[in-house]
Design an enzyme around this catalytic site. Structure first.
Site, short mmCIF file in Angstrom:
data_model
loop_
_atom_site.label_atom_id
_atom_site.label_comp_id
_atom_site.label_asym_id
_atom_site.label_seq_id
_atom_site.Cartn_x
_atom_site.Cartn_y
_atom_site.Cartn_z
N TRP A 1 0.82 -1.22 0.00
CA TRP A 1 0.00 0.00 0.00
C TRP A 1 0.85 1.27 0.00
O TRP A 1 0.31 2.35 -0.18
CB TRP A 1 -0.94 0.01 1.23
N ASN A 2 2.16 1.18 0.27
CA ASN A 2 2.90 2.44 0.45
C ASN A 2 3.20 3.14 -0.88
O ASN A 2 3.27 4.37 -0.93
CB ASN A 2 4.17 2.22 1.28
N PRO B 1 -3.44 -6.11 -5.58
CA PRO B 1 -2.94 -4.96 -4.82
C PRO B 1 -3.30 -5.11 -3.35
O PRO B 1 -4.09 -5.98 -2.97
CB PRO B 1 -3.72 -3.79 -5.43
N ALA B 2 -2.73 -4.25 -2.53
CA ALA B 2 -3.10 -4.24 -1.10
C ALA B 2 -4.55 -3.76 -0.99
O ALA B 2 -4.97 -2.85 -1.72
CB ALA B 2 -2.18 -3.30 -0.34
N GLY C 1 6.63 -6.31 -0.43
CA GLY C 1 5.95 -6.19 0.85
C GLY C 1 6.89 -6.57 1.97
O GLY C 1 8.12 -6.55 1.82
N GLU D 1 10.74 -8.24 -3.31
CA GLU D 1 11.25 -6.93 -2.85
C GLU D 1 10.69 -6.74 -1.45
O GLU D 1 9.51 -6.43 -1.28
CB GLU D 1 10.75 -5.81 -3.78
N LEU D 2 11.54 -6.96 -0.44
CA LEU D 2 11.02 -7.05 0.93
C LEU D 2 11.47 -5.84 1.77
O LEU D 2 11.85 -4.81 1.23
CB LEU D 2 11.48 -8.38 1.54
N GLU E 1 12.23 -2.65 11.02
CA GLU E 1 11.93 -1.57 10.07
C GLU E 1 10.75 -0.83 10.69
O GLU E 1 9.66 -1.39 10.80
CB GLU E 1 11.52 -2.23 8.76
#
Ligand SMILES: NC(=O)c1ccc[n+]([C@@H]2O[C@H](COP(=O)([O-])OP(=O)(O)OC[C@H]3O[C@@H](n4cnc5c(N)ncnc54)[C@H](O)[C@@H]3O)[C@@H](O)[C@H]2O)c1
Ligand SMILES: N[C@@H](CC=O)C(=O)O
Length: 498
Positions: A165-166, A190-191, A242, A264-265, A395
């Site tokens: 979602w970012n 998508p989120a 995510g 891609e974490l 994070e």
């Protein structure tokens, strides 16, 4: 009756970009089980619309559609796919303002940032439209008599994409444009917090002439949908952006179908400031690297490591700069930070701050009584941060900055690498020997020296360690969606050299 969702549509020059359906096989689709979920504006907590939650058979129908459409899409010439992608790019650009409005309403980021993301997202479409024309194979000098050897590149097959979602638009285009250019059909999940940017992209893809079944957006209960996508053998590639937690789950769930995985974490970026730096210049850069998207960025500077000789002045400059940041509804005026995505994110940020203070960190700034709403979190600065604290280990994905002093290059290398993550790192120093030493020693996929901005289409974006697998963008991003087929043409008449 005026509903909030019709209000959203009224804000748009083109209300047809606001869709409250999934998009499967070129059709706007509701959930056959009647399940739906509300989507909220994080700045106001008001529902801005609803999305259907598809049933399992509807997800499988999207795979059927993609399988059928693949035959024709892969058979197009690369320049024909390029034309469709360039048409999509033009439409994204032409509808930039509406796409930014949708994004700010569902994600919360300030409108100028949302416009920037639309531009950024569009740039990947143009990049991969061109890259699709350069998926070269090779000729291999033969070791077999009278044979010619070589490789050609072929699309891997149906590609599924699960996105966060970012960055609700760019995280889709960076994957989807690469896959489409390679000749693969795409199924995007998508989120649920930010589905409307994805659906607007689908509307524009249809207008751009991307055929039915080639670009699908499925919506549903995330764990349910992901399980189906991971276990479906016809889906040959899964690209996920995510959290590392969900990334690990998807690896497990994909094991039985041995898919191509691109992950891609999460990140936990160190921001290293050398003793030679002007504290003000470095502090201003650190504020920019920390607070974009209200800290909800995988590249956000998470641990700020400052040489002890300039630490106090750096903290003073950082504090002053941070105090100038404005927090508010991203739709209104000049705001630097919008809300966090939801209340749980605020609670997580508060818990990280409390944990740090309970373990001895000092809170220099961050008065939460000033927050303009439930989902807002005022920027926090902590000093004296140590490796035991959550603010160091996790994070934080919030506007929480933690600063620690160090005394030598070797010490800061050890500190920076003290994490399971390895996405991006920042170095601020003008000493070329120090730059080289740190850049080589940092266990990160991306290292940015004296620059906050590091991303863009030509860049191989990705991490090492538990920050992911594979690279997106750049000259190799399209390879995530291509197979190399080796051929041996034997029993040919003798040709020179073979
Ligand atoms: N490396 C990168 O390029 C990059 C870019 C953006 C964001 N991120 C990372 O994304 C994270 C923030 O995004 P997020 O909160 O949306 O991440 P998330 O992992 O919670 O969700 C990402 C996607 O996975 C889905 N999902 C959630 N739970 C699931 C489950 N149990 N099973 C299957 N799917 C599930 C979500 O619906 C969403 O579509 C951060 O860790 C950030 O660093 C990384
Ligand atoms: N800013 C990143 C997204 C991470 O959250 C990017 O450019 O891809």
């Amino acid at each position: 009756m005026t509903t909030l969702s019709t209000t959203l549509a009224k804000r748009l020059e083109d209300p047809r970009l606001f869709r409250q359906y999934a998009y499967v096989n070129g059709k706007w689709t509701h959930g056959e089980g009647g399940r739906e979920e509300a989507v909220y504006d994080p700045a106001t907590n008001e529902a801005i619309g609803h999305i259907p939650l598809l049933e399992a058979e509807q997800i499988t129908a999207a795979v059927d559609a993609a399988e059928a459409a693949f035959v024709h899409w892969r058979a197009l010439r690369a320049d024909e796919r390029c034309e469709r992608l360039l048409a999509w790019y033009d439409l994204i650009q032409a509808n930039r303002e509406d796409l930014a409005t949708i994004m700010t309403l569902e994600q919360g980021k300030p409108l100028p940032d949302a416009r920037g993301e639309v531009e950024y997202g569009a740039s990947f479409v143009r990049w991969f439209a061109e890259e699709g024309k350069r998926t070269y194979g090779e000729t291999i000098p033969s070791h077999i008599p009278n044979a010619s050897l070589g490789t050609i590149k072929e699309p891997v097959g149906i590609a599924a994409m699960i996105t966060p979602w970012n960055f609700p638009l760019a995280m889709i285009t960076r994957k989807a444009a690469a896959a489409l250019a390679a000749g693969c059909p795409v199924i995007v999940k998508p989120a649920n917090e930010t589905p409307f940017s994805a659906l607007a992209l689908a509307e524009l893809a249809e207008r751009a002439g991307i055929p039915e079944g080639i670009f699908n957006v499925v919506l549903g209960e995330p764990a349910e949908v992901s399980k189906i996508l991971c276990s479906e053998p016809r889906i040959r590639a899964l690209s996920f952006t995510g959290s590392t937690r969900v990334g690990r789950l998807l690896i497990e769930q994909s094991a039985n179908t041995v898919k191509r995985l691109s992950l891609e974490l999460g990140g936990n970026a160190p921001f290293i400031v050398g003793p030679d730096m002007d504290p003000k210049e470095a502090a201003y850069a650190a504020v920019a690297a920390k607070f974009q998207t209200a800290g909800q960025d995988c590249l956000a500077a998470n641990r700020i490591l400052v040489h002890e000789s300039i630490h106090d002045e750096f903290v003073a400059q950082f504090t002053e700069r941070m105090a100038a940041l404005t927090v508010g509804n991203g739709l209104h005026g000049e705001v630097d930070l919008g809300p966090l995505i939801h209340r749980q994110a605020v609670e997580k940020a508060a818990a990280i701050v409390d944990d740090a203070i309970s373990q001895g960190a000092t809170m220099v700034a961050g008065d939460q009584s000033q927050a303009p709403g439930d989902n807002f979190f005022m920027p926090v600065l902590l000093t004296g941060v140590t490796p035991q604290m959550k603010v160091w280990r996790e994070e934080n994905f919030a506007p929480v900055a933690g600063i620690t002093a160090y005394s030598s290059d070797d010490e800061v290398i050890e500190m920076a690498n003290d994490t399971e993550y390895g996405l991006a790192a920042y170095i601020y120093t003008h000493d070329i020997r120090r730059i080289w030493k740190l850049m080589r020693a940092l266990e990160y996929g991306m290292v940015s020296v004296n620059s906050v901005k590091m991303t863009g289409p030509p860049v191989p974006f990705g991490g090492v360690k538990q920050s992911g697998l594979g690279r997106e963008g750049g000259a190799t991003g399209i390879d995530e969606y291509l197979e190399t087929k080796y051929y041996c043409l034997g029993a040919l008449g003798s040709v020179s050299g073979s």
